[in-house]
Structure formats: C-alpha cells, structure tokens
Enzyme design. Sequence first.
Site, PDB file in Angstrom:
ATOM      1  N   TYR A 211       0.851  -1.196   0.000  1.00 51.65           N
ATOM      2  CA  TYR A 211       0.000   0.000   0.000  1.00 51.65           C
ATOM      3  C   TYR A 211       0.888   1.249   0.000  1.00 51.65           C
ATOM      4  O   TYR A 211       1.821   1.369   0.810  1.00 51.65           O
ATOM      5  CB  TYR A 211      -0.945   0.005   1.213  1.00 51.65           C
ATOM      6  CG  TYR A 211      -1.661   1.324   1.326  1.00 51.65           C
ATOM      7  CD1 TYR A 211      -2.649   1.670   0.401  1.00 51.65           C
ATOM      8  CD2 TYR A 211      -1.311   2.254   2.290  1.00 51.65           C
ATOM      9  CE1 TYR A 211      -3.273   2.907   0.457  1.00 51.65           C
ATOM     10  CE2 TYR A 211      -1.929   3.492   2.362  1.00 51.65           C
ATOM     11  CZ  TYR A 211      -2.904   3.820   1.436  1.00 51.65           C
ATOM     12  OH  TYR A 211      -3.496   5.052   1.487  1.00 51.65           O
ATOM     13  N   HIS A 239       1.369  18.987   5.672  1.00 52.23           N
ATOM     14  CA  HIS A 239       0.400  18.072   5.046  1.00 52.23           C
ATOM     15  C   HIS A 239      -0.706  18.935   4.435  1.00 52.23           C
ATOM     16  O   HIS A 239      -1.811  19.020   4.965  1.00 52.23           O
ATOM     17  CB  HIS A 239      -0.157  17.136   6.123  1.00 52.23           C
ATOM     18  CG  HIS A 239      -0.909  15.964   5.586  1.00 52.23           C
ATOM     19  ND1 HIS A 239      -1.838  15.278   6.325  1.00 52.23           N
ATOM     20  CD2 HIS A 239      -0.868  15.343   4.389  1.00 52.23           C
ATOM     21  CE1 HIS A 239      -2.334  14.282   5.609  1.00 52.23           C
ATOM     22  NE2 HIS A 239      -1.770  14.310   4.429  1.00 52.23           N
ATOM     23  N   CYS A 263     -12.299  15.210   4.818  1.00 46.86           N
ATOM     24  CA  CYS A 263     -12.841  16.509   5.229  1.00 46.86           C
ATOM     25  C   CYS A 263     -12.864  17.515   4.090  1.00 46.86           C
ATOM     26  O   CYS A 263     -13.048  18.706   4.316  1.00 46.86           O
ATOM     27  CB  CYS A 263     -12.022  17.096   6.372  1.00 46.86           C
ATOM     28  SG  CYS A 263     -12.248  16.239   7.907  1.00 46.86           S
ATOM     29  N   LYS A 265     -10.292  17.964   1.605  1.00 50.08           N
ATOM     30  CA  LYS A 265      -9.000  18.538   1.203  1.00 50.08           C
ATOM     31  C   LYS A 265      -8.827  18.514  -0.324  1.00 50.08           C
ATOM     32  O   LYS A 265      -8.636  19.560  -0.946  1.00 50.08           O
ATOM     33  CB  LYS A 265      -7.875  17.742   1.877  1.00 50.08           C
ATOM     34  CG  LYS A 265      -6.485  18.288   1.669  1.00 50.08           C
ATOM     35  CD  LYS A 265      -5.503  17.370   2.406  1.00 50.08           C
ATOM     36  CE  LYS A 265      -4.069  17.722   2.184  1.00 50.08           C
ATOM     37  NZ  LYS A 265      -3.200  16.568   2.508  1.00 50.08           N
ATOM     38  N   SER A 267     -11.071  17.898  -2.598  1.00 49.19           N
ATOM     39  CA  SER A 267     -12.150  18.570  -3.335  1.00 49.19           C
ATOM     40  C   SER A 267     -12.025  20.092  -3.258  1.00 49.19           C
ATOM     41  O   SER A 267     -12.473  20.797  -4.155  1.00 49.19           O
ATOM     42  CB  SER A 267     -13.526  18.081  -2.898  1.00 49.19           C
ATOM     43  OG  SER A 267     -13.724  18.346  -1.546  1.00 49.19           O
ATOM     44  N   ALA A 378      -9.755   2.696  -1.686  1.00 48.44           N
ATOM     45  CA  ALA A 378      -9.283   2.463  -3.062  1.00 48.44           C
ATOM     46  C   ALA A 378      -8.890   3.807  -3.667  1.00 48.44           C
ATOM     47  O   ALA A 378      -9.479   4.838  -3.333  1.00 48.44           O
ATOM     48  CB  ALA A 378     -10.388   1.814  -3.886  1.00 48.44           C
ATOM     49  N   ARG A 410     -14.004  18.255  10.278  1.00 50.18           N
ATOM     50  CA  ARG A 410     -15.411  17.842  10.178  1.00 50.18           C
ATOM     51  C   ARG A 410     -16.054  18.109  11.528  1.00 50.18           C
ATOM     52  O   ARG A 410     -15.727  17.460  12.519  1.00 50.18           O
ATOM     53  CB  ARG A 410     -15.483  16.362   9.812  1.00 50.18           C
ATOM     54  CG  ARG A 410     -16.876  15.809   9.628  1.00 50.18           C
ATOM     55  CD  ARG A 410     -16.810  14.342   9.245  1.00 50.18           C
ATOM     56  NE  ARG A 410     -16.392  14.192   7.867  1.00 50.18           N
ATOM     57  CZ  ARG A 410     -17.241  14.075   6.834  1.00 50.18           C
ATOM     58  NH1 ARG A 410     -18.542  14.098   7.038  1.00 50.18           N
ATOM     59  NH2 ARG A 410     -16.782  13.937   5.625  1.00 50.18           N
TER      60      ARG A 410
END
Length: 616
Positions: A211, A239, A263, A265, A267, A378, A410
């Site tokens: 991963y 970050h 939360c 980020k 978008s 995913a 959030r």
Amino acid sequence: MMNELSRQKLDKLQNSRLTKVLDEMIALLKPERVTVIDDSAEDVDYIRRASLERGEEHALAMEGHTYHYDGPLDQARDKAHTKILLDERVDFGFATQTMARQAGLDEVRGIMDGIMAGKELFVRFFCLGPKQSKFAIKALQLTDSAYVAHSEDLLYRRGYEEFRTSHNKHDFFVFVHSAGRLEDGKSVDIDDRRIYIDLRDEIVYSANNQYAGNSLGLKKLAFRLAIARAHKQHWLAEHMFLMAVHGPDKRKTYFSGAFPSACGKTSTAMLPGQTVVGDDIIYAKEVDGVLRAVNVEQGVFGIIENVNAEDDPGIFEALNSPAEIIFSNILVSDEGKPYWLGSKVEPPSTVSKHYLGEWTPQSRDEEGNPIPLSHKNARYTVELTSLKNVDDKVHDARGVELSGIIYGGRDSDTSVPIVQSLDWEHGVMLGACIESETTAATLGQQGVRKHNPYANLDFMSVPLPTYVNSHIQMANRLKWIPRVFLTNYFLKNEEGQFLNHKLDKLAWIHWAEGRVHREYQAITTPVGFLPLYEDLAKIFVDKLGREYKESDYIEQFSLRTDAYIAKYKRMKAAFKGIRMPEPFIYQLRSQITRLQAAKQRFGDVITPEVLKNANF
Ligand code: SPV
Ligand code: MN
C-alpha cells in the site's frame, strides 16, 4: 549481479555516500539482480513493463490504465508498525510511535536480511519538490516492487540528473523497500510488516507491504524525514494542498490547506474554476521576506470513492480518458473496465475481479453482509499534468507566493463555515486545534471527535511544541504574513441536516481570496473575522449562480458560544502537560476568555447582527 549499463550509470554519479549505502543495502537484501533506472523514457518503460509482467499491475481496457491490488490486510497506512527510531527518548507531546534506534535497526534489518533473494532490486533517483530548486531534496529509492517504482514515477519528479549534477552531495534521503514474499502479486508476510524511520541517517526501511502510504518512500516516509529536517533549518513541511484561487482580472492568489482525511481537502484543491498545484504535501520557505511554497509531488494519489461526474467532474473525466493511471483496489469487469464505490455507474452483474478475489453483486462476507465493490480507501494514481485544472506554476523552481492558509475539519455543531484568524498567532492556535469527527470511512465509532493538530498528527517527527514554535517564528521573518482561515463544510442544524451544499466551499475560498486583497470588510468577533452577508450574497450569485438567503447566513454564522467554549476547554485538556510555547498558551487562554465574556453579554447563540454591533 549488476550489468555493465547499471554500473556505468552509478559511476557517473560519483557519489561516495550513494556507493556506500548501496553496497550495504545490497549486502543486506541479497537481490539476484540490481537494475539502475535513470530518467530516460526507456528506463521508465522498463519499470512499467516489469510491473505488468510480474502481475503487480494488470492492464485495463483504456490506453495507459492499469490496476494494482494490495493484500486484504494492506489497504491503509499501518500506524502500529510505523515507528521513528531515536537514540534518546524524546517527549513528542502526543502519541508518536517511537523505538530505540539500535533495537529498531536490528529488528528491521533482521526482517530484511535476504528479503530480495531471487528478486530484482530497482535503484531509482527522485527529486522532492521542483528540480533545480532551493526547495528540492534528492531521494534514493531502493525497491523490489515495480508497482512502487512505477507509482513513484507518476507522483514524483525524476532525479537521476539532479544526483549527477550535485557533485557528491550527501544530503539525500534513502528509502529501502521490499514487498517481501508475494502470492498472486500481493505481499503476504503481513505480520512482519515494518516501517522504521531512522531520523539520524535519514534512511527509512519498509518491509512486507505494498500500500503506497506504507511502501512509497517518497510519500509519507519522506514527509516525516522532511518535517524533522525543516524544523532544524527553519522552514516548514506541511500536510497541505496548494492551489490558486482565481480572483477578478485574472488575479491568482495561492492558498495552502490542511484538512484531516475525508474533510474535503482534495475537493477544495480541485474546486471548479481554480487551478491546482498539489493535493497532499508542501514545503514552504521564507524567501526575501515572502513565504513561498512548492508541491513536493507532481501527481495525485487520491481516494476514488465518490468520484463521479456530478461531484468531481474534473477527476471523473480524467479517470475516463486515456493517460497513464494506476487504479488500486477497485473492481474490474470482464471487459477491463474499473468500477468503484460512489461512481454512480452501475456495476457489472457478471463475475468481476476484486481485491478479495472474485466478486458479484451477490457476494457476501462470513456474516452475510454485502461486500462493497471496492475498498473505501481504493485510489487512483495520476500525474497532475493529466488533469485539465493543473496550475501553470506546478514545476516552478521558485515556488509560489503563499497568501493564505486554510485549515478545516469535520465539525457538525460548533465552527462557522469560514472565519479568518485575528492574526498569525491566533491562526497557529487554530491549526493546532483541528478536530475531526470520525465517519464511516474511518474505522471505529462514528461521530467521535479526533484531535489532529495541523492534520499532521500521524506524521509528527518533531515534538509538537517545536512544530508550533516554528510556525510562530516563521512570521517574524516575513514582510507579508499570509492570512489564516478556518473552514467547516460540515455544520448541521438541530435536525442533523447539513447547512451547506457541497460546492458552497467555492464561496468561502473566494471570500478568503478577497480578504487577502482587503476587498471585504469583516465583523470582528471572539473567534476571528466573519464575512458580511452582502459580500457572501454577491459571491454566491457570481460564483455559484444562486441566491444566498440571509436566514441561511444567520443560521450558519451565528456563534454557538457554549459549543465553542466546550471545544476550547477540550483543547486546554488536550494540551495539558505539554510544554507549549508561551504565545500559544496565551492564544488558547484568551480564546476561552473572549468566548466566556461574549456569552455573558449576549447568551449562548449570538447572531452576526449582534456581533456586528457589539464592537469586539
Ligand atoms: C493520507 O492518508 O493522508 C494520504 C494517503 O494522503 S497515504 O498515502 O496513505 O498517506
Ligand atoms: Mn495525505
């Protein structure tokens, strides 16, 4: 074990630390073959083909698209087995996983001894940040995973030439990764998964995983090394996304933003009409009195869930166009088409490939519950230049001037949708107090508030007081101090309904952009500067083509003082026992005092009208 060509490529670099590290690691890992990859198209193509030939990736129907499956237990970052190795105990303030350095090295080297027997070791060179830039950090990646080497090619800038022209500089990061034993292309020795970070030598060891958050040295492993280095050298590794907000008359204003996961980020960074420089990690430095920032990466490793034509049209289009893209842990139909949760595309009814094996809409787990068609974590891996909204400064060696910093979380019942901090130090305090409610996307109970300073808790490689102090000090070096904003896209009413539409964030960032340029007046309140209704109403019409009702404004921007006081008391408790810098303690204390005084004068819920007339 190294062919003549690879040997020549190494010799050209004439770097004594590189030679030494490589010799040591080859002796440890014991690969059958060592292949040195340079920046050429041929070499990168070799990696792409290797990943397909070994079954780490498989082709999809669309040109350039491939998919990769991580093991069922290797679908996210392994926090428990990611540790920072330290010579001496350090009080980080928060629960950072650490281990005594020598014991950690012995353990992980023990696990990695001979781990590449019978395998090929790829030697790759990268550059974190734009090339030929004062922000750049060189990185050496050793891995036996062609998928890792391929993903990094999309996400990071190639750095062989940077090494070649750096004249024996030893200041590069080193990442040593092995996927370990594979079955069906997936790591299987998950019990021996380790990710150990040696801050002293700036070497990270990662074993028995694939991963990307665990395996790709350049992503969160380099980030931890960079944070430690940054705080010694007085710059910042964050970050954060990096984007240009497009104001009037072609004006571009750059913002960075830190949000915990799920939360908003990515978008925010991808909002329509704006351009993106990066969506995950930045380096920021003072240059001639200005805070400038670069994207450390050049691609996106994004969550694919809920990427659909309505909510994320730009990414959705990119994921449905020919370009080099790696999908991970999604469903694949007979025809080689990828499907994922929340795509709003009907999945195939025939048997499809799934990270757990075969899948049909009738698939159930042992308890009889439906198996989701893709994992919640995913992802897709794509180069930024494959996106239409990429900013033209994405590779600028000088970085971009940072005008604003946005924090978010959030929060269903406390913070207003957007507020500007009273000043820099107040903003530093807001970032340290980010909390986020857990969602179905995170494991464990839903709706629990998790404190996540600067959305960076998982990656803190310096004590929190040091980190906060670096932020406070940064302003002293700047002629122009970026404005700081706190957003909350998730405020609800008492019936539990969201008070905002998904795209309202476009209005908030345009307001922030205008504030940077002193275009809007604001209401001074105990929690910061709030927008005026008239300004937001105009922005909603201009940018969203929709009316913004004054009653909505009042509901969204009234101060819920009880909830606010409770929040900052929680924070006071969270920071208790940590030796935070004096200005931070002052900010937190006065935040509570201001709220208590306001509550005493005006009661629990204070409307913007009352706030305006109160003259705070
Ligand atoms: C995050 O979780 O913050 C990510 C993905 O950006 S990971 O690579 O897992 O860190
Ligand atoms: Mn991230």
